[in-house]
Design a protein around this motif. Structure first.
Motif, PDB file in Angstrom:
ATOM      1  N   ALA A  34       0.815  -1.329  -0.142  1.00 52.63           N
ATOM      2  CA  ALA A  34       0.016   0.056  -0.032  1.00 52.63           C
ATOM      3  C   ALA A  34       0.832   1.352  -0.051  1.00 52.63           C
ATOM      4  O   ALA A  34       0.426   2.163  -0.525  1.00 52.63           O
ATOM      5  CB  ALA A  34      -0.792  -0.138   1.025  1.00 52.63           C
ATOM      6  N   GLU A  35       1.945   1.111   0.799  1.00 45.01           N
ATOM      7  CA  GLU A  35       2.928   2.424   0.670  1.00 45.01           C
ATOM      8  C   GLU A  35       3.500   2.731  -0.829  1.00 45.01           C
ATOM      9  O   GLU A  35       3.595   3.850  -0.822  1.00 45.01           O
ATOM     10  CB  GLU A  35       4.257   1.731   1.494  1.00 45.01           C
ATOM     11  N   ASP A  36       3.413   1.848  -1.448  1.00 47.84           N
ATOM     12  CA  ASP A  36       4.036   2.046  -2.864  1.00 47.84           C
ATOM     13  C   ASP A  36       2.772   2.574  -3.767  1.00 47.84           C
ATOM     14  O   ASP A  36       2.993   3.228  -4.675  1.00 47.84           O
ATOM     15  CB  ASP A  36       4.325   0.942  -3.678  1.00 47.84           C
ATOM     16  N   LEU A  37       1.334   1.953  -3.508  1.00 47.95           N
ATOM     17  CA  LEU A  37       0.232   2.576  -4.319  1.00 47.95           C
ATOM     18  C   LEU A  37       0.040   3.991  -3.737  1.00 47.95           C
ATOM     19  O   LEU A  37      -0.510   4.602  -4.757  1.00 47.95           O
ATOM     20  CB  LEU A  37      -0.854   1.584  -3.714  1.00 47.95           C
ATOM     21  N   VAL A  38       0.381   4.346  -2.641  1.00 50.97           N
ATOM     22  CA  VAL A  38       0.203   5.933  -2.245  1.00 50.97           C
ATOM     23  C   VAL A  38       0.826   6.805  -3.016  1.00 50.97           C
ATOM     24  O   VAL A  38       0.188   7.898  -3.342  1.00 50.97           O
ATOM     25  CB  VAL A  38       0.496   5.959  -0.729  1.00 50.97           C
ATOM     26  N   GLU A  39       1.829   6.316  -3.602  1.00 54.80           N
ATOM     27  CA  GLU A  39       2.819   7.281  -4.417  1.00 54.80           C
ATOM     28  C   GLU A  39       2.138   7.580  -5.800  1.00 54.80           C
ATOM     29  O   GLU A  39       2.142   8.636  -6.286  1.00 54.80           O
ATOM     30  CB  GLU A  39       4.241   6.848  -4.645  1.00 54.80           C
ATOM     31  N   THR A  40       0.913   6.801  -5.845  1.00 54.46           N
ATOM     32  CA  THR A  40       0.166   6.991  -7.304  1.00 54.46           C
ATOM     33  C   THR A  40      -1.084   7.846  -7.197  1.00 54.46           C
ATOM     34  O   THR A  40      -1.847   8.156  -7.910  1.00 54.46           O
ATOM     35  CB  THR A  40      -0.050   5.855  -8.041  1.00 54.46           C
ATOM     36  N   LEU A  41      -1.504   8.038  -5.588  1.00 59.56           N
ATOM     37  CA  LEU A  41      -2.794   8.833  -5.446  1.00 59.56           C
ATOM     38  C   LEU A  41      -2.699  10.038  -5.994  1.00 59.56           C
ATOM     39  O   LEU A  41      -1.850  10.829  -6.057  1.00 59.56           O
ATOM     40  CB  LEU A  41      -2.729   8.876  -3.902  1.00 59.56           C
ATOM     41  N   THR A  42      -4.075  10.487  -6.741  1.00 60.22           N
ATOM     42  CA  THR A  42      -4.413  11.592  -7.443  1.00 60.22           C
ATOM     43  C   THR A  42      -5.714  11.820  -6.732  1.00 60.22           C
ATOM     44  O   THR A  42      -6.082  11.331  -5.608  1.00 60.22           O
ATOM     45  CB  THR A  42      -4.362  11.511  -8.732  1.00 60.22           C
ATOM     46  N   GLY A  73     -10.431  -6.952  -2.469  1.00 57.61           N
ATOM     47  CA  GLY A  73      -9.962  -8.492  -2.407  1.00 57.61           C
ATOM     48  C   GLY A  73      -8.758  -8.554  -1.190  1.00 57.61           C
ATOM     49  O   GLY A  73      -9.430  -9.432  -0.473  1.00 57.61           O
ATOM     50  N   ARG A  74      -7.817  -8.060  -1.337  1.00 58.45           N
ATOM     51  CA  ARG A  74      -6.723  -8.213  -0.291  1.00 58.45           C
ATOM     52  C   ARG A  74      -6.855  -7.382   0.798  1.00 58.45           C
ATOM     53  O   ARG A  74      -7.302  -6.080   0.707  1.00 58.45           O
ATOM     54  CB  ARG A  74      -5.407  -8.136  -0.972  1.00 58.45           C
ATOM     55  N   PRO A  75      -6.670  -7.886   2.149  1.00 62.42           N
ATOM     56  CA  PRO A  75      -6.880  -6.797   3.344  1.00 62.42           C
ATOM     57  C   PRO A  75      -5.743  -5.665   3.390  1.00 62.42           C
ATOM     58  O   PRO A  75      -4.627  -5.864   2.836  1.00 62.42           O
ATOM     59  CB  PRO A  75      -6.474  -7.809   4.282  1.00 62.42           C
ATOM     60  N   ASN A  76      -6.187  -4.608   3.905  1.00 64.78           N
ATOM     61  CA  ASN A  76      -5.569  -3.447   3.846  1.00 64.78           C
ATOM     62  C   ASN A  76      -5.972  -2.635   4.897  1.00 64.78           C
ATOM     63  O   ASN A  76      -7.068  -2.440   5.359  1.00 64.78           O
ATOM     64  CB  ASN A  76      -5.795  -2.590   2.452  1.00 64.78           C
ATOM     65  N   THR A  77      -5.051  -1.729   5.582  1.00 68.86           N
ATOM     66  CA  THR A  77      -5.405  -0.964   6.699  1.00 68.86           C
ATOM     67  C   THR A  77      -4.700   0.216   6.464  1.00 68.86           C
ATOM     68  O   THR A  77      -4.647   1.334   7.473  1.00 68.86           O
ATOM     69  CB  THR A  77      -4.638  -1.385   7.951  1.00 68.86           C
ATOM     70  N   HIS A  78      -4.173   0.645   5.370  1.00 68.06           N
ATOM     71  CA  HIS A  78      -3.487   2.098   4.948  1.00 68.06           C
ATOM     72  C   HIS A  78      -4.471   3.170   5.034  1.00 68.06           C
ATOM     73  O   HIS A  78      -5.752   3.074   4.690  1.00 68.06           O
ATOM     74  CB  HIS A  78      -3.005   2.050   3.623  1.00 68.06           C
ATOM     75  N   PRO A  79      -4.341   4.257   5.967  1.00 66.77           N
ATOM     76  CA  PRO A  79      -5.168   5.215   6.269  1.00 66.77           C
ATOM     77  C   PRO A  79      -5.638   6.167   5.116  1.00 66.77           C
ATOM     78  O   PRO A  79      -6.598   6.878   5.210  1.00 66.77           O
ATOM     79  CB  PRO A  79      -4.592   5.981   7.299  1.00 66.77           C
ATOM     80  N   ILE A 102      -6.008   4.587   1.724  1.00 62.25           N
ATOM     81  CA  ILE A 102      -6.325   4.072   0.805  1.00 62.25           C
ATOM     82  C   ILE A 102      -7.605   3.242   1.162  1.00 62.25           C
ATOM     83  O   ILE A 102      -7.565   2.285   2.004  1.00 62.25           O
ATOM     84  CB  ILE A 102      -5.315   3.069   0.050  1.00 62.25           C
ATOM     85  N   GLU A 103      -8.920   3.329   0.489  1.00 58.30           N
ATOM     86  CA  GLU A 103     -10.046   2.714   0.963  1.00 58.30           C
ATOM     87  C   GLU A 103     -10.000   1.007   0.302  1.00 58.30           C
ATOM     88  O   GLU A 103      -9.037   0.711  -0.403  1.00 58.30           O
ATOM     89  CB  GLU A 103     -11.462   3.216   0.167  1.00 58.30           C
ATOM     90  N   SER A 104     -10.678   0.247   1.003  1.00 58.63           N
ATOM     91  CA  SER A 104     -10.709  -1.225   0.577  1.00 58.63           C
ATOM     92  C   SER A 104     -11.899  -1.721   1.030  1.00 58.63           C
ATOM     93  O   SER A 104     -12.551  -1.520   2.142  1.00 58.63           O
ATOM     94  CB  SER A 104      -9.483  -1.901   1.199  1.00 58.63           C
ATOM     95  N   VAL A 105     -12.059  -2.980   0.234  1.00 59.28           N
ATOM     96  CA  VAL A 105     -13.281  -3.880   0.505  1.00 59.28           C
ATOM     97  C   VAL A 105     -12.610  -5.203   0.230  1.00 59.28           C
ATOM     98  O   VAL A 105     -12.243  -5.473  -0.870  1.00 59.28           O
ATOM     99  CB  VAL A 105     -14.518  -3.681  -0.279  1.00 59.28           C
ATOM    100  N   SER A 106     -12.510  -6.127   1.221  1.00 57.39           N
ATOM    101  CA  SER A 106     -11.389  -7.281   1.149  1.00 57.39           C
ATOM    102  C   SER A 106     -11.948  -8.369   1.743  1.00 57.39           C
ATOM    103  O   SER A 106     -12.883  -8.517   2.640  1.00 57.39           O
ATOM    104  CB  SER A 106     -10.090  -6.683   1.797  1.00 57.39           C
ATOM    105  N   ARG A 150     -11.942   4.303   4.802  1.00 61.20           N
ATOM    106  CA  ARG A 150     -12.768   2.947   5.288  1.00 61.20           C
ATOM    107  C   ARG A 150     -12.276   1.644   4.848  1.00 61.20           C
ATOM    108  O   ARG A 150     -11.702   1.467   3.643  1.00 61.20           O
ATOM    109  CB  ARG A 150     -14.110   3.253   5.082  1.00 61.20           C
ATOM    110  N   HIS A 151     -12.222   0.769   5.889  1.00 62.59           N
ATOM    111  CA  HIS A 151     -11.756  -0.562   5.307  1.00 62.59           C
ATOM    112  C   HIS A 151     -12.768  -1.524   6.020  1.00 62.59           C
ATOM    113  O   HIS A 151     -13.108  -1.857   7.092  1.00 62.59           O
ATOM    114  CB  HIS A 151     -10.525  -0.965   6.051  1.00 62.59           C
ATOM    115  N   ALA A 152     -13.411  -2.522   4.719  1.00 67.49           N
ATOM    116  CA  ALA A 152     -14.173  -3.373   4.906  1.00 67.49           C
ATOM    117  C   ALA A 152     -13.951  -4.786   4.637  1.00 67.49           C
ATOM    118  O   ALA A 152     -13.025  -5.190   3.903  1.00 67.49           O
ATOM    119  CB  ALA A 152     -15.488  -3.196   4.043  1.00 67.49           C
ATOM    120  N   LEU A 153     -14.119  -5.609   5.722  1.00 69.37           N
ATOM    121  CA  LEU A 153     -13.903  -7.137   5.789  1.00 69.37           C
ATOM    122  C   LEU A 153     -14.908  -8.072   5.442  1.00 69.37           C
ATOM    123  O   LEU A 153     -15.965  -7.837   6.190  1.00 69.37           O
ATOM    124  CB  LEU A 153     -13.072  -7.651   6.592  1.00 69.37           C
ATOM    125  N   VAL A 154     -14.951  -9.036   4.654  1.00 64.61           N
ATOM    126  CA  VAL A 154     -16.238 -10.098   4.289  1.00 64.61           C
ATOM    127  C   VAL A 154     -15.419 -11.327   4.478  1.00 64.61           C
ATOM    128  O   VAL A 154     -14.294 -11.670   3.980  1.00 64.61           O
ATOM    129  CB  VAL A 154     -16.490  -9.720   2.810  1.00 64.61           C
TER     130      VAL A 154
END
Length: 354
Positions: free
Chosen positions: A134-142, A150-156, A158-162, A332-336
């Motif tokens: 996620a730290e690498d993905l943050v560099e692409t945030l616009t 799909g994959r679990p994520n807790t980065h503050p 980046i949203e996620s449903v996993s 927000r982070h949702a887990l299923v």
């Protein structure tokens, strides 16, 4: 109110959803009942709400396309996720553009693919990969909303449903313990290979320790050698079950077991994860079925909310920053949770190992 009213304020005042308000002002009231239409216009007039025509114009030009960065589509779990996201996006009246990263491309290839998607002027982007941090993905945030799916994520940021992979690992451990297994093998891989695999197996091992089940870690890579090492370890160290981090590895292990005359589950039980490939019920593989359709549905639903917020404040912070805590905003982070599939490959401890 010390600020200009927003769509959310209008929605609350009218007693409708924010998406309904959006349809009233951006789609000429399409699919909105006459009663709701009147309530929205009355609330807007009462609050002094003025619709942002600039944001609306941007949405009309670029808002119908969403992007998806997906991991190796030859993996049934990713292929199924791609299909379900596409169907959910189409049901929302949008179209999906996807970029696929191959199984053995790490980090930079996925980030490059993500940048290509953003270059297509998509309104929002889903990231369905278990490799890039996620730290690498943050560099692409616009200003374009981004969501990990799909994959679990807790980065503050980046949203996620996993999928709740930590719970999945624990469920497998508890199922093995309930069947009487006290010594098992777990095929493990480096974090760089798959963050999902790592989380599943770490959770499994931790829960096994709590339950008094001994786990012998076996190196998965390369897979052909890994399944052989697992079968060797089971025979040499009196292990009654082998847990694979994904179903396609479990299938390779079943093939290797058949080739050497090892019976499943009479000699050793086998369990996998994913549960989405066709024919697993015929094979009888015990596994955890991922809630792919539900995750896709909820991800697209949440993306719609992010897009509405981005349209209300096109010059503001990235739309993933949605939940306010004090002066900071967090994603927000949702887990299923999926389902344990009781298959014939998981049996009781063999008589000679009791």
């Amino acid at each position: 109110m010390n600020r200009p009213p927003t769509m959310l304020d209008v929605a609350r005042a009218a007693g409708v959803s924010r998406s309904t308000v959006s349809r009233v002002f951006q789609n000429q009231g399409e699919r909105v009942s006459p009663d709701a239409l009147i309530k929205v216009h009355e609330a807007a007039k009462r609050l002094g709400y003025v619709h942002n025509l600039v944001a609306s114009g941007l949405a009309q030009r670029h808002g119908r396309q969403l992007g998806l960065l997906i991991r190796d589509a030859t993996n049934p779990a990713y292929g199924h996720l791609h299909s379900e996201v596409n169907q959910a996006v189409e049901a929302a009246g949008r179209t999906l553009i996807s970029v696929t990263a191959f199984r053995h491309d790490y980090g930079t290839a996925e980030v490059d693919g993500l940048r290509r998607l953003l270059g297509q002027r998509v309104a929002g982007v889903f990231v369905g990969t278990g490799v890039t941090a996620a730290e690498d993905l943050v560099e692409t945030l616009t200003a374009v909303p981004m969501m990990i799916v799909g994959r679990p994520n807790t980065h503050p940021l980046i949203e996620s449903v996993s999928y709740d992979e930590r719970t999945h690992g624990r469920l497998v451990a508890e199922r093995l313990a309930a069947a009487g297994h006290r010594r098992i093998a777990a095929l493990t891989a480096p974090l760089l290979y798959s963050r999902v695999f790592d989380l599943r197996m770490r959770s499994l091992v931790d829960r096994c320790r709590e339950l008094g089940v001994h786990v012998e870690a076996v190196d998965l890579l390369p897979v052909e050698a890994g399944v052989t090492r697992a079968l060797d370890a089971a025979a040499a160290d009196r292990l009654s079950a082998i847990v694979c981090p994904v179903d396609y590895v479990a299938l390779d292990l079943l093939r290797a077991a058949r080739a050497r005359g090892t019976r499943v589950p009479e000699d050793v039980s086998v369990v996998g994860f994913d549960g989405v490939a066709d024919g697993l019920d015929l094979i009888g593989l015990a596994t955890v079925r991922l809630p792919v359709r539900e995750v896709a549905r909820r991800a697209v639903e949440r993306m719609e909310e992010l897009l509405i917020r981005a349209q209300e404040d096109p010059e503001g912070p990235p739309a993933a920053l949605t939940e306010t805590s004090g002066s900071e905003r967090t994603a927000r982070h949702a887990l299923v949770v999926g389902d344990v599939i009781e298959g014939a490959s998981l049996g009781p401890v063999p008589e000679h190992l009791r």
